[in-house]
Design a protein around this motif. Structure first.
Motif: not given
Length: 114
Positions: A75, A29-30, A1, A98, A24-26
């Motif tokens: 994001n 989902t974190l 991430v 994560y 950089s990640k949705r």
């Protein structure tokens, strides 16, 4: 991430700033994202956190002045800072965990001075 923090700068006492942390990640989902800060000569300290469900937590020093929020579509997590004082001068970092790993942004510097 990967986390990219931005929005820092020089602001006068009593002023406001909004920091952004783009992931950089949705971020949906974190489970957790947070802001920390490190003032010169001091240890890094927690400023605020927000969960995927929107629950927030703040350090006593910033309660009532700072607001953390998240925009899942972009994001991005934000830190809205108001009534800034010289004691808020620090490098601000965004953070997430994560799969048990700690990820940090590069930091954005906030200087509160007249």
């Amino acid at each position: 991430v990967q986390l990219q923090a931005s929005g820092g700068g020089l602001v006068q006492p009593g002023g406001s700033l909004r920091l952004s942390c783009a992931a950089s990640k949705r971020i949906s989902t974190l489970n957790y994202m947070g802001w920390y800060r490190q003032a010169p000569g001091k240890q890094r300290e927690l400023v605020a956190t927000i969960t995927v469900g929107g629950s927030t937590n703040y350090a006593d020093a910033v309660k009532g002045r700072f607001t953390i929020s998240r925009d899942n579509a972009k994001n991005t997590v934000y830190l809205h800072m108001s009534s800034l004082s010289p004691e808020d001068t620090a490098v601000y970092y965004c953070n997430t965990i994560y799969w048990g790993n700690n990820y940090w942004g590069q930091g954005t510097e906030v200087t509160v001075s007249s």
